[in-house]
Every structure is written in C-alpha cells, then in structure tokens.
Write a protein that holds these residues in place. Structure first.
Motif, mmCIF file in Angstrom:
data_model
loop_
_atom_site.group_PDB
_atom_site.id
_atom_site.type_symbol
_atom_site.label_atom_id
_atom_site.label_comp_id
_atom_site.label_asym_id
_atom_site.label_seq_id
_atom_site.Cartn_x
_atom_site.Cartn_y
_atom_site.Cartn_z
ATOM 1 N N ALA A 241 0.828 -1.198 0.000
ATOM 2 C CA ALA A 241 0.000 0.000 0.000
ATOM 3 C C ALA A 241 0.867 1.255 0.000
ATOM 4 C CB ALA A 241 -0.918 0.010 1.225
ATOM 5 N N ALA A 242 2.066 1.160 0.584
ATOM 6 C CA ALA A 242 2.972 2.301 0.623
ATOM 7 C C ALA A 242 3.658 2.542 -0.711
ATOM 8 C CB ALA A 242 4.023 2.086 1.713
ATOM 9 N N VAL B 173 12.130 11.175 8.190
ATOM 10 C CA VAL B 173 13.476 11.706 8.006
ATOM 11 C C VAL B 173 13.367 13.220 8.145
ATOM 12 C CG1 VAL B 173 13.297 11.737 5.485
ATOM 13 C CG2 VAL B 173 15.529 11.779 6.539
ATOM 14 N N VAL B 174 14.244 13.789 8.980
ATOM 15 C CA VAL B 174 14.249 15.235 9.199
ATOM 16 C C VAL B 174 15.548 15.772 8.625
ATOM 17 C CG1 VAL B 174 14.220 17.092 10.909
ATOM 18 C CG2 VAL B 174 12.824 15.050 11.263
ATOM 19 N N THR B 175 15.440 16.841 7.830
ATOM 20 C CA THR B 175 16.617 17.463 7.235
ATOM 21 C C THR B 175 16.725 18.911 7.697
ATOM 22 O OG1 THR B 175 15.445 18.197 5.243
ATOM 23 C CG2 THR B 175 16.429 15.988 5.186
ATOM 24 N N GLN B 176 17.925 19.473 7.522
ATOM 25 C CA GLN B 176 18.161 20.877 7.825
ATOM 26 C C GLN B 176 18.934 21.463 6.641
ATOM 27 O OE1 GLN B 176 19.867 23.720 11.374
ATOM 28 N NE2 GLN B 176 20.340 21.589 11.558
ATOM 29 N N PRO B 177 18.215 21.816 5.570
ATOM 30 C CA PRO B 177 18.880 22.319 4.369
ATOM 31 C C PRO B 177 19.729 23.561 4.631
ATOM 32 C CG PRO B 177 16.538 21.952 3.957
ATOM 33 C CD PRO B 177 16.768 21.770 5.421
ATOM 34 N N THR B 178 19.220 24.478 5.435
ATOM 35 C CA THR B 178 19.972 25.660 5.848
ATOM 36 C C THR B 178 19.843 25.785 7.358
ATOM 37 O OG1 THR B 178 18.077 27.124 5.528
ATOM 38 C CG2 THR B 178 19.570 26.877 3.664
ATOM 39 N N ALA B 179 20.757 26.488 7.968
ATOM 40 C CA ALA B 179 20.772 26.612 9.430
ATOM 41 C C ALA B 179 19.423 27.093 9.964
ATOM 42 C CB ALA B 179 21.879 27.567 9.859
ATOM 43 N N VAL C 153 9.768 6.398 3.988
ATOM 44 C CA VAL C 153 9.388 5.241 3.177
ATOM 45 C C VAL C 153 9.562 5.646 1.717
ATOM 46 C CG1 VAL C 153 7.532 3.658 2.560
ATOM 47 C CG2 VAL C 153 7.750 4.430 4.919
ATOM 48 N N CYS C 154 10.442 4.943 1.017
ATOM 49 C CA CYS C 154 10.752 5.274 -0.377
ATOM 50 C C CYS C 154 9.509 5.141 -1.249
ATOM 51 C CB CYS C 154 11.861 4.365 -0.899
ATOM 52 S SG CYS C 154 12.371 4.746 -2.592
ATOM 53 N N THR C 155 9.333 6.100 -2.146
ATOM 54 C CA THR C 155 8.167 6.090 -3.025
ATOM 55 C C THR C 155 8.334 5.139 -4.207
ATOM 56 O OG1 THR C 155 9.047 8.003 -4.244
ATOM 57 C CG2 THR C 155 7.496 8.441 -2.437
ATOM 58 N N HIS C 156 9.501 4.533 -4.355
ATOM 59 C CA HIS C 156 9.712 3.595 -5.455
ATOM 60 C C HIS C 156 9.026 2.269 -5.160
ATOM 61 C CE1 HIS C 156 12.392 0.456 -7.444
ATOM 62 N NE2 HIS C 156 11.693 0.977 -8.424
ATOM 63 N N GLN C 157 9.428 1.597 -4.068
ATOM 64 C CA GLN C 157 8.825 0.307 -3.750
ATOM 65 C C GLN C 157 8.505 0.141 -2.271
ATOM 66 O OE1 GLN C 157 11.157 -2.904 -5.445
ATOM 67 N NE2 GLN C 157 10.183 -2.625 -7.417
ATOM 68 N N GLY C 158 8.465 1.232 -1.528
ATOM 69 C CA GLY C 158 8.044 1.163 -0.131
ATOM 70 C C GLY C 158 9.107 0.684 0.841
ATOM 71 N N ASN C 159 10.361 0.676 0.430
ATOM 72 C CA ASN C 159 11.438 0.276 1.333
ATOM 73 C C ASN C 159 11.797 1.437 2.255
ATOM 74 O OD1 ASN C 159 11.947 -2.396 0.262
ATOM 75 N ND2 ASN C 159 12.714 -1.370 -1.549
ATOM 76 N N CYS D 255 17.744 5.969 -0.399
ATOM 77 C CA CYS D 255 17.147 4.652 -0.180
ATOM 78 C C CYS D 255 18.186 3.636 -0.649
ATOM 79 C CB CYS D 255 15.855 4.486 -0.967
ATOM 80 S SG CYS D 255 15.155 2.826 -0.784
ATOM 81 N N PRO D 256 18.681 2.774 0.233
ATOM 82 C CA PRO D 256 19.763 1.864 -0.136
ATOM 83 C C PRO D 256 19.326 0.679 -1.000
ATOM 84 C CG PRO D 256 19.073 1.422 2.109
ATOM 85 C CD PRO D 256 18.307 2.641 1.635
ATOM 86 N N PHE D 257 18.042 0.445 -1.139
ATOM 87 C CA PHE D 257 17.581 -0.752 -1.836
ATOM 88 C C PHE D 257 17.742 -0.660 -3.351
ATOM 89 C CE2 PHE D 257 15.752 -1.013 2.303
ATOM 90 C CZ PHE D 257 15.878 -2.351 2.614
ATOM 91 N N HIS D 258 17.377 0.466 -3.941
ATOM 92 C CA HIS D 258 17.490 0.614 -5.391
ATOM 93 C C HIS D 258 18.168 1.929 -5.761
ATOM 94 C CE1 HIS D 258 14.052 -2.210 -4.860
ATOM 95 N NE2 HIS D 258 14.828 -2.902 -5.654
ATOM 96 N N GLN D 259 18.826 2.537 -4.772
ATOM 97 C CA GLN D 259 19.611 3.763 -4.963
ATOM 98 C C GLN D 259 18.809 4.964 -5.452
ATOM 99 O OE1 GLN D 259 22.713 4.104 -3.737
ATOM 100 N NE2 GLN D 259 22.280 2.073 -2.939
ATOM 101 N N SER D 260 17.602 5.111 -4.936
ATOM 102 C CA SER D 260 16.862 6.342 -5.192
ATOM 103 C C SER D 260 17.418 7.410 -4.260
ATOM 104 C CB SER D 260 15.369 6.150 -4.924
ATOM 105 O OG SER D 260 14.781 5.368 -5.929
ATOM 106 N N HIS D 261 17.639 8.613 -4.799
ATOM 107 C CA HIS D 261 18.135 9.746 -4.024
ATOM 108 C C HIS D 261 17.099 10.853 -4.107
ATOM 109 C CE1 HIS D 261 22.639 8.644 -3.878
ATOM 110 N NE2 HIS D 261 21.958 7.565 -4.220
#
Length: 189
Positions: free
Chosen positions: A49-50, A118-124, A133-139, A151-157
């Motif tokens: 479903a994801a 996942v939390v990011t801090q693009p700028t200070a 959860v990766c949008t490619h295959q839910g990994n 995503c380490p499973f299929h190298q989506s960045h």
C-alpha cells in the motif's frame, strides 16, 4: 482403440503404502506452502500500500507541498542540546518527540526509523520532515548523505530541501511530514 485405453488400469488397492505416504506428504507440503503464501501476502499488504505509484512510464506522480518545515527559535537553543536520546517527557506544544535538534546537521539530516520520518536541515535553523518510506517500492530510507536522502535498496536519491527525486528509479517525491522545533527537540506535529 486408443493407446490410453490399452494401458493397464491400476486400482487403489494396488498402490503401495510408500506411494500413499508420499502422496500424503505432498498434500501436507502443498497445504503448508499455501498457508505460508497467504500469511506472506497478508503481511505484505501494508508494504504494498505504501508503494503508491511512481513507476508509470510517464514518470508522473505528485509532488507534496513544501509544508512540513519548521524554523528553529534560535541558534543557542540548537547548540544547548547535547543528549542524543529523545526526551521522555511530552513536548510542551504536543506531538511526538523525534529526537534532539543536535542530531540533525546543517546540510544533512537524520532518519528516525521508529517514527518512519526523516528530518533534514537544508539551511541553518530550517527543518524539513519527510516520510522515511521510499516512493519507489516502499522500502525504508537508509541515510542522509551529501545533501541527499538515500534509499539503499534501489539507490533512489531525494532532495533534502523538498523531498523530490534526484536520481534512481523513484519518480515521486517523498511525502512531507510536519515537524517543528520544541525547545531542544524536533517534534512531529
């Protein structure tokens, strides 16, 4: 007459006990395999479903709004957090604590696996939240490196700024998750 009518007929009493046992084992094995397949199919339904789309030939999909971001109240609040474990007390403004602000480096991010965020801090002082959860295959997303969510499973960045796909098979951006800074903690709003 046809050849199959000429073949000698075997009767049930002619079958050996070993043949009957083998048929019984084969039947039990078939039942167990089927039961295992049903169990696996039931367990994988939430994962499937994801996977929502993103594999279409046109590369379509939706990009979430730029929501899900927060700005830190001050640099001193960010630098005063030294603990790497999430606070056990409830945040003052509600929501669940993901972890300390100090865990999310500028130009990078942190994957909070238990919360699937996942939390990011693009700028200070600017914090962005995305689904882990990766949008490619839910990994599950694995890490944030060199300004990209990976995503380490299929190298989506994905971009740490807006969650959009940068490379790999994923065609759809990571959904935004609302996060904010509450004292020295990152909180899922």
């Amino acid at each position: 007459m046809s050849d199959d009518t000429m073949a000698p007929r075997t009767t049930p009493q002619q079958a050996t006990p070993a043949a009957k046992a083998a048929d019984g084992l084969r039947d039990r094995r078939t039942v167990l395999r089927c039961a295992a397949m049903v169990a696996l199919a039931g367990a994988s339904a939430p994962i499937l479903a994801a996977c929502g789309g993103g594999d279409d030939a046109a590369g379509g999909g939706t990009t979430p709004s730029a929501g899900g971001s927060s700005t830190a109240p001050s640099a001193s609040a960010s630098s005063s957090a030294s603990s790497s474990a999430p606070s056990s007390s409830a945040p003052a403004s509600g929501g669940s604590v993901l972890g300390p602000v100090s865990d999310v480096p500028v130009g990078g991010g942190k994957v909070f696996t238990d919360a699937k965020v996942v939390v990011t801090q693009p700028t200070a002082g600017q914090y962005k939240g995305f689904s882990a959860v990766c949008t490619h295959q839910g990994n599950p997303i694995g890490s944030v490196e060199n300004g990209q969510i990976i995503c380490p499973f299929h190298q989506s960045h994905f971009s740490i700024t807006d969650g959009s796909p940068v490379s790999g098979p994923a065609q759809t951006a990571l959904p935004a998750v609302n996060v904010k800074v509450d004292g020295t903690n990152i909180v899922e709003a």
